[in-house]
Structure formats: structure tokens, C-alpha cells
Design a protein around this motif. Structure first.
Motif, short mmCIF file in Angstrom:
data_model
loop_
_atom_site.label_atom_id
_atom_site.label_comp_id
_atom_site.label_asym_id
_atom_site.label_seq_id
_atom_site.Cartn_x
_atom_site.Cartn_y
_atom_site.Cartn_z
N GLY A 171 0.84 -1.19 0.00
CA GLY A 171 0.00 0.00 0.00
C GLY A 171 0.87 1.24 0.00
N VAL A 172 0.25 2.38 -0.12
CA VAL A 172 0.99 3.64 0.00
C VAL A 172 1.45 3.82 1.43
N VAL A 173 0.67 3.25 2.39
CA VAL A 173 1.01 3.30 3.81
C VAL A 173 0.97 1.88 4.38
N HIS A 174 1.51 1.74 5.58
CA HIS A 174 1.41 0.52 6.38
C HIS A 174 1.93 -0.72 5.65
N ASN A 175 3.18 -0.64 5.23
CA ASN A 175 3.82 -1.79 4.59
C ASN A 175 4.65 -2.64 5.55
N GLY A 176 4.66 -2.28 6.84
CA GLY A 176 5.53 -3.01 7.76
C GLY A 176 6.95 -2.92 7.26
N GLY A 177 7.67 -4.06 7.23
CA GLY A 177 8.97 -4.07 6.56
C GLY A 177 10.15 -4.53 7.37
N ARG A 178 10.01 -4.69 8.68
CA ARG A 178 11.18 -5.12 9.47
C ARG A 178 11.33 -6.63 9.36
N ILE A 179 12.54 -7.10 9.11
CA ILE A 179 12.84 -8.52 9.11
C ILE A 179 14.02 -8.78 10.03
N ALA A 180 14.05 -10.00 10.60
CA ALA A 180 15.15 -10.37 11.48
C ALA A 180 15.17 -11.88 11.63
N PHE A 181 16.36 -12.44 11.73
CA PHE A 181 16.49 -13.85 12.06
C PHE A 181 16.51 -13.98 13.58
N GLY A 182 15.69 -14.89 14.08
CA GLY A 182 15.59 -15.08 15.51
C GLY A 182 16.64 -16.03 16.05
N PRO A 183 16.68 -16.21 17.36
CA PRO A 183 17.61 -17.16 17.97
C PRO A 183 17.40 -18.58 17.47
N ASP A 184 16.21 -18.87 16.93
CA ASP A 184 15.90 -20.19 16.38
C ASP A 184 16.31 -20.32 14.92
N LYS A 246 16.55 -13.97 26.92
CA LYS A 246 15.91 -15.28 27.10
C LYS A 246 15.09 -15.66 25.88
N GLN A 247 15.40 -15.07 24.73
CA GLN A 247 14.82 -15.44 23.44
C GLN A 247 13.33 -15.12 23.35
N ARG A 248 12.87 -14.10 24.06
CA ARG A 248 11.48 -13.66 23.97
C ARG A 248 11.39 -12.49 22.99
N LEU A 249 10.40 -12.56 22.13
CA LEU A 249 10.26 -11.60 21.04
C LEU A 249 9.39 -10.42 21.45
N PHE A 250 9.90 -9.21 21.17
CA PHE A 250 9.16 -7.97 21.36
C PHE A 250 8.95 -7.32 19.98
N ALA A 251 7.87 -6.55 19.86
CA ALA A 251 7.58 -5.87 18.59
C ALA A 251 6.95 -4.51 18.87
N SER A 252 7.31 -3.53 18.07
CA SER A 252 6.70 -2.21 18.17
C SER A 252 5.63 -2.07 17.09
N GLU A 253 4.63 -1.24 17.37
CA GLU A 253 3.50 -1.13 16.45
C GLU A 253 2.92 0.27 16.44
N PHE A 254 2.65 0.76 15.23
CA PHE A 254 2.00 2.06 15.06
C PHE A 254 0.52 1.96 15.40
N GLY A 255 0.06 2.87 16.26
CA GLY A 255 -1.37 3.03 16.45
C GLY A 255 -1.93 3.98 15.41
N GLN A 256 -3.22 4.26 15.53
CA GLN A 256 -3.84 5.18 14.58
C GLN A 256 -3.87 6.60 15.15
N ASP A 257 -4.75 6.85 16.09
CA ASP A 257 -4.89 8.20 16.64
C ASP A 257 -4.65 8.25 18.14
N THR A 258 -4.61 7.10 18.80
CA THR A 258 -4.63 7.10 20.25
C THR A 258 -3.37 6.52 20.86
N TRP A 259 -3.10 5.20 20.62
CA TRP A 259 -2.00 4.53 21.30
C TRP A 259 -1.08 3.80 20.33
N ASP A 260 0.22 4.09 20.43
CA ASP A 260 1.26 3.24 19.85
C ASP A 260 1.62 2.19 20.90
N GLU A 261 2.22 1.07 20.45
CA GLU A 261 2.39 -0.05 21.36
C GLU A 261 3.78 -0.67 21.28
#
Length: 381
Positions: A171-184, A246-261
Motif C-alpha cells: 500500500g501507499v502506507v502501512h507496509n511493515g517491513g522489518r525482518i530479522a532472524f531469531g535465535p531459532d 531469554k529469546q522472547r520476542l518484542f515488537a513495536s507497532e504504530f497506532g492510529q490516533d490514540t496509542w502506539d504499542e
């Protein structure tokens, strides 16, 4: 090749129970500060990071970068940086700042927030010299891998892209895009819902998800849904992925108008979008570890270092520190570099107490200054 699918109240931190199992509603809006931490499970006996820390820019590593997005440190020294709009990958000498263009990634169709986005090194990079890239093509978002041959002339060091995964909505917006190889050694990708909210809850769609796949692009063994690369869903636009010690996955996320996470990711978890934005208290959804007003964050890359998640903020123009005890925030998030370098896009652990941080002022939404964009070396504690 898988070709068919390609927080706190004014008094401090609020602890409200396990993520996804909270009770009660949101506090009154007027009583909420720009960030709020929310509890989620952690292992007994885990120590908490200090409530307060530091972040100091030690030096500017490189300047004059065009729309930098993905960043990948090389094992023998140096940094690879992807240009979203030019579709090129450049090697930066992390000692001198000298830049050498590897080449252009064939097939990139940059438009809006799309283009050449995240990059990652193969888990077998020492032997295969493969670079993985997430990019927007004319028809979709996809992941390809290329051989990097530093012996060839500058500009001709990238091999032809081998597409390992395609069919992610663009899309013009919200394409995500982050990639990473995990501990697995599996490949993880954060995707966006392209502005089509319904995709986030559709487990047959690749939009609004975190995907987990083998290096060849097949659904990874142990995924929560049979024969599917979907690892978690109900996301709006994921642009940050990082694992703790300890190999636990965290992720950041864009909110719309109120809360980013900031979320801790559970296999098969539903993160609520579009029904929930931020903490909902609904047992059907996984609540965030921490949340921010969108003016204070608009988060992209994250990294784990010194017992904390460090998160780059675009609209918020700052670097956030989220101290952890296991997978819960142990104190209110703390911000650094507010307004000093403009929009911040990517954060990568540099070993020890150091981070690499990129600015993003040439992405069409910033106000570039002389020298933008740049890579910073930041010391944290």
C-alpha cells in the motif's frame, strides 16, 4: 521457494495484570500521561532493570544518507544500510564513515511508505554471504536474498535477487517491513495492513501480521497455525522486532490516533487491531507491555540492550527506553534525544552498552538539516 504466498498515570507505572488477561477498563483519558506500562508474565526471580537510565550520542558515524531504513552490522565490521527510496544497499565503515554502494536491489518500486525496507544477514552469512531484504515491488511486498561479493567493483557487488517469499499486501502506507532472524534461525517479518483494517484479523491474509518462516520462505516448524507462516495477528503496522536475552520476542507497532504499542509476542496471539488500539482489557486480545500517545512515538525499530527495549520514534523524534523485568515493564518509559536529531527510524544493538541509531528526516515527512540522514553511535546505561 514459497512463491504462492509470499504508560503510566501521573504518579508512575500502572501494573494491571497479565497481558491479554487484564481486567477492568481504561483509566480516564485525562489521568493518563504520554506513556503507560502494562504488566505481562515474567519468570520468577528475574531482576528488574533500573528505573532510570542514560543515553548519550558518542559520535556521528555517517552523514548524507538518503532515506535510510534497514541496518545490518557485518560480522567483520561495518554496517549495511538500505535506502528506501533509491533501492540501494550501502556499506558504511563504522570507524571512518566512508560509504561504498553495493548496488541496487532489482525490482524495488518505491512509493509512499514502500520501497527497500528491512535487511538482515543470513544466519549462515559467514559461508553463504547472503543478504535478505524486504521490499515493495510493483505488485506486492516480498522478501528476497542476494549474494554480497565485496571483491567486485562498487555498485556491482549484489547478486540477482532470489525471491523466497511474496504476496504480502502493499500500500501507499502501512507496509511493515522489518525482518530479522531469531535465535531459532527462523526468519521473522513484520507486515502492515496497508490501510485495509480487515486484513489484520484475516489469518489467511499476510497483512497486519508477524510472519515466521524458514530461510527458504516456508512456514516454520512449530508455527501456531497449520501450513501457515502467520505467527501472530491483529497488528496494524509492525516495524520493530527484537529478542531479549531469554529469546522472547518484542515488537513495536504504530497506532492510529490514540496509542502506539510495544508488545511481547505470543505464538498465535491476537493483538486486537482494529477492535483494540492500546490496552483494552479484553481477554481475547494480548495487551501491550507499554503504550504511548501517537505524537510521542510513532515507533519503528527496536533493540534490546542493558535489560531494556530501546525504541526509535519517528513523529515523537526521540529514543525511548523501556526497562523490563522479564516481559513486563518494570518502570515508566524514559525518553532521550527529544527533538535533537529529528525522526529516528532504526535501532540496532552494537554490543555491550552501545546502539546504532539512524535518523529518518529525508523520508518525505521530516525536515532535513545539513548532513541528514545520519547514523549515530549511542552509549546507554
Amino acid at each position: 521457494m514459497r512463491g504462492r504466498v509470499g504508560a503510566a498515570l501521573a504518579a508512575g507505572v500502572v501494573i494491571v495484570g497479565a497481558a491479554g488477561c487484564s481486567s477492568g477498563g481504561k483509566p480516564p483519558q485525562a489521568a493518563v500521561s504520554p506513556s503507560r506500562a502494562v504488566a505481562s508474565p515474567s519468570a520468577p526471580g528475574e531482576s528488574a532493570a533500573p528505573a532510570k537510565g542514560t543515553a548519550t550520542v558518542v559520535r556521528t558515524v555517517a552523514t548524507g544518507l538518503d532515506s535510510p531504513w534497514g541496518l545490518a552490522p557485518l560480522p567483520d565490521g561495518g554496517l549495511l544500510v538500505a535506502s528506501r527510496d533509491k533501492g540501494t544497499i550501502t556499506r558504511v565503515d563504522d570507524r571512518t564513515g566512508r560509504k561504498t554502494e553495493l548496488g541496487e536491489v532489482s525490482g524495488v518500486a518505491a512509493e509512499g511508505e514502500g520501497g527497500l525496507l528491512g535487511i538482515a544477514l543470513s544466519p549462515d552469512y559467514a559461508s553463504d554471504h547472503m543478504i535478505y531484504a524486504y521490499f515493495t515491488s510493483a505488485s506486492d511486498n516480498r522478501i528476497a536474498r542476494m549474494i554480497y561479493d565485496a571483491r567486485k567493483p562498487a555498485g556491482d557487488q549484489l547478486g540477482a535477487p532470489d525471491t523466497v517469499f511474496k504476496g504480502i499486501p502493499k500500500g501507499v502506507v502501512h507496509n511493515g517491513g522489518r525482518i530479522a532472524f531469531g535465535p531459532d534461525r527462523m526468519l521473522y517479518a513484520g507486515t502492515g495492513e496497508t490501510g485495509d483494517r480487515g486484513l489484520a484479523q484475516d489469518r489467511k491474509s499476510l497483512g497486519g501480521k508477524i510472519l515466521r518462516m524458514t530461510p527458504e520462505g516456508e512456514p516454520a516448524p512449530g508455527n501456531p497455525f497449520p501450513d501457515s507462516p502467520v505467527y501472530s495477528y491483529g497488528h496494524r503496522n509492525v516495524q520493530g522486532l527484537a529478542w531479549d536475552g531469554k529469546q522472547r520476542l518484542f515488537a513495536s507497532e504504530f497506532g492510529q490516533d490514540t496509542w502506539d504499542e510495544l508488545n511481547v509476542i505470543k505464538p498465535g496471539g491476537d493483538y486486537g487491531w482494529p477492535s483494540a488500539e492500546g490496552r483494552s482489557g479484553d481477554r481475547a486480545f494480548v495487551d501491550p507491555v507499554a503504550q504511548w500517545r501517537t505524537d510521542d512515538a510513532s515507533p519503528s525499530g527496536i533493540a534490546y540492550a542493558d535489560g531494556c527495549v530501546w525504541m526509535a520514534a519517528l513523529k515523537g523524534e526521540r529514543l525511548w527506553r523501556i526497562p523490563l523485568k522479564g516481559t513486563r515493564a518494570s518502570a515508566a518509559p524514559q525518553d532521550f534525544l527529544r527533538g535533537e536529531y529529528g525522526r529516528l527510524r532504526t535501532v540496532v544493538a552494537a554490543g555491550g552498552d552501545r546502539l546504532w541509531v539512524t535518523t529518518s528526516n529525508t523520508d518525505g515527512r521530516g525536515e532535513p538539516k545539513s548532513g541528514d540522514d545520519r547514523i549515530l553511535e549511542v552509549r546507554v546505561g
